[in-house]
Design an enzyme around this catalytic site. Structure first.
Site, PDB file in Angstrom:
ATOM      1  N   GLY A 158       0.897  -0.892   0.175  1.00  0.00           N
ATOM      2  CA  GLY A 158       0.291   0.038   0.037  1.00  0.00           C
ATOM      3  C   GLY A 158       0.939   1.026   0.273  1.00  0.00           C
ATOM      4  O   GLY A 158       1.967   1.275  -0.283  1.00  0.00           O
ATOM      5  N   ALA A 159       0.248   2.546   0.218  1.00  0.00           N
ATOM      6  CA  ALA A 159       0.979   3.498   0.123  1.00  0.00           C
ATOM      7  C   ALA A 159       0.345   4.284   1.043  1.00  0.00           C
ATOM      8  O   ALA A 159      -0.718   4.760   1.052  1.00  0.00           O
ATOM      9  CB  ALA A 159       1.255   4.213  -1.378  1.00  0.00           C
ATOM     10  N   GLY A 184       3.337   5.391   7.257  1.00  0.00           N
ATOM     11  CA  GLY A 184       2.615   5.882   7.988  1.00  0.00           C
ATOM     12  C   GLY A 184       2.520   4.460   9.174  1.00  0.00           C
ATOM     13  O   GLY A 184       2.407   4.874  10.218  1.00  0.00           O
ATOM     14  N   GLU A 224      10.043  -2.209   3.535  1.00  0.00           N
ATOM     15  CA  GLU A 224       9.212  -2.205   2.491  1.00  0.00           C
ATOM     16  C   GLU A 224      10.646  -2.016   1.788  1.00  0.00           C
ATOM     17  O   GLU A 224      10.238  -2.810   0.674  1.00  0.00           O
ATOM     18  CB  GLU A 224       8.426  -0.999   3.065  1.00  0.00           C
TER      19      GLU A 224
HETATM   20  C1  5RP Z   1       3.350   1.066   6.152  1.00  0.00           C
HETATM   21  C2  5RP Z   1       2.418   1.140   4.945  1.00  0.00           C
HETATM   22  C3  5RP Z   1       1.821   1.045   4.692  1.00  0.00           C
HETATM   23  O1  5RP Z   1       1.911   1.313   3.144  1.00  0.00           O
HETATM   24  C4  5RP Z   1       0.977   2.544   4.496  1.00  0.00           C
HETATM   25  O2  5RP Z   1       1.003   3.348   5.771  1.00  0.00           O
HETATM   26  C5  5RP Z   1      -0.652   2.635   3.828  1.00  0.00           C
HETATM   27  O3  5RP Z   1      -1.365   1.956   4.492  1.00  0.00           O
HETATM   28  P1  5RP Z   1      -2.374   1.678   4.729  1.00  0.00           P
HETATM   29  O4  5RP Z   1      -3.359   0.290   3.867  1.00  0.00           O
HETATM   30  O5  5RP Z   1      -3.061   0.930   6.503  1.00  0.00           O
HETATM   31  O6  5RP Z   1      -3.378   2.707   4.313  1.00  0.00           O
HETATM   32  O7  5RP Z   1       3.739   2.615   4.402  1.00  0.00           O
HETATM   33  O8  5RP Z   1       3.981   1.298   6.162  1.00  0.00           O
END
Ligand code: 5RP
Length: 220
Positions: A82-83, A96, A103
């Site tokens: 994800g991002a 996040g 990652e």
């Molecule tokens: C974790 C990340 C996640 O990919 C990013 O925070 C997105 O998270 P979510 O799918 O809960 O919105 O980078 O380190």
């Protein structure tokens, strides 16, 4: 707004890219959790799995997968993650969930990267989401001062230690107009382990869940 169905649709759409004998890298976060929940559908195609966090490893094991070490499996064919923000150039802010270092390691090792996200993650310019940076604890003041010179205000993420035993600084108000340039500059600050800009190695394909539809964007 609850984006869960968009996250799940994007995660399920990414399963089409898991090819036979796939060495699969699995990211971290709530969108990836939907991927893990649905991974059973393509289990017969997966040769090995590597994971970007303790949390994803635990979830994969509960789903019946044996999680291997990156250094033993070789080059993953595909990394799905994800991002926090992603642009049409497929540059991302990640971290996040605090798993950015592992990652970035798996992303850089992988043949192909797919970013899965809900529609609100697609932005024109990165930086509204505070940029996560993993920092060696003793360097926190030095790094915060250097980030101030770059125009950002660093805030320590409280009660959080990464899987690697470090801290996270979340940096507000950075204008990320040239992501590769800023990614390199922050990497050069002593004490920075990883910054959450993923632009030097960006995604190859972005899958966005939007309402009931799927939108796909390829790297230009
Ligand atoms: C974790 C990340 C996640 O990919 C990013 O925070 C997105 O998270 P979510 O799918 O809960 O919105 O980078 O380190």
């Amino acid at each position: 707004m609850n984006n869960d169905h968009e996250k799940e649709n994007a995660a399920i759409a990414s399963l089409d890219y898991v090819t036979h004998d796939c060495i699969l890298g699995v990211g971290t976060g709530s969108t990836v959790n939907y991927l893990i929940e649905n991974l059973d559908r393509v289990k017969h195609k997966i040769k090995s799995v590597v994971s970007s966090s303790v949390d994803s490893t635990r979830r994969l094991q509960s789903a019946g997968f044996i999680v291997e070490e990156l250094s033993t499996v070789g080059k993953p064919d595909l990394y799905i993650d994800g991002a926090d923000e992603v642009t049409h150039h497929l540059h991302m802010i990640k971290g996040g969930g605090g798993a950015l270092t592992r990652e970035k390691i798996i992303a850089n090792a992988s043949q192909k990267i797919i970013c899965i996200a809900h529609s609100a993650k697609l932005v024109d310019i990165l930086g509204k989401f505070p940029l996560p940076i993993e920092v060696i604890p003793m360097a926190k003041s030095l790094v915060a001062r250097e980030l101030a010179i770059l125009g950002g205000q660093a805030e320590i993420r409280h009660d959080f230690i990464t899987d690697n035993g470090n801290i996270i600084l979340d940096v507000h108000n950075l204008k990320i107009l040239n992501p590769p340039d800023l990614e390199k500059k922050i990497n050069n600050i002593a004490g920075v382990v990883t910054n959450g800009i993923f632009s030097l190695r960006s995604a190859d394909l972005l899958i966005i869940g939007k309402d009931q539809e799927i939108e796909k964007y390829n790297k230009e």
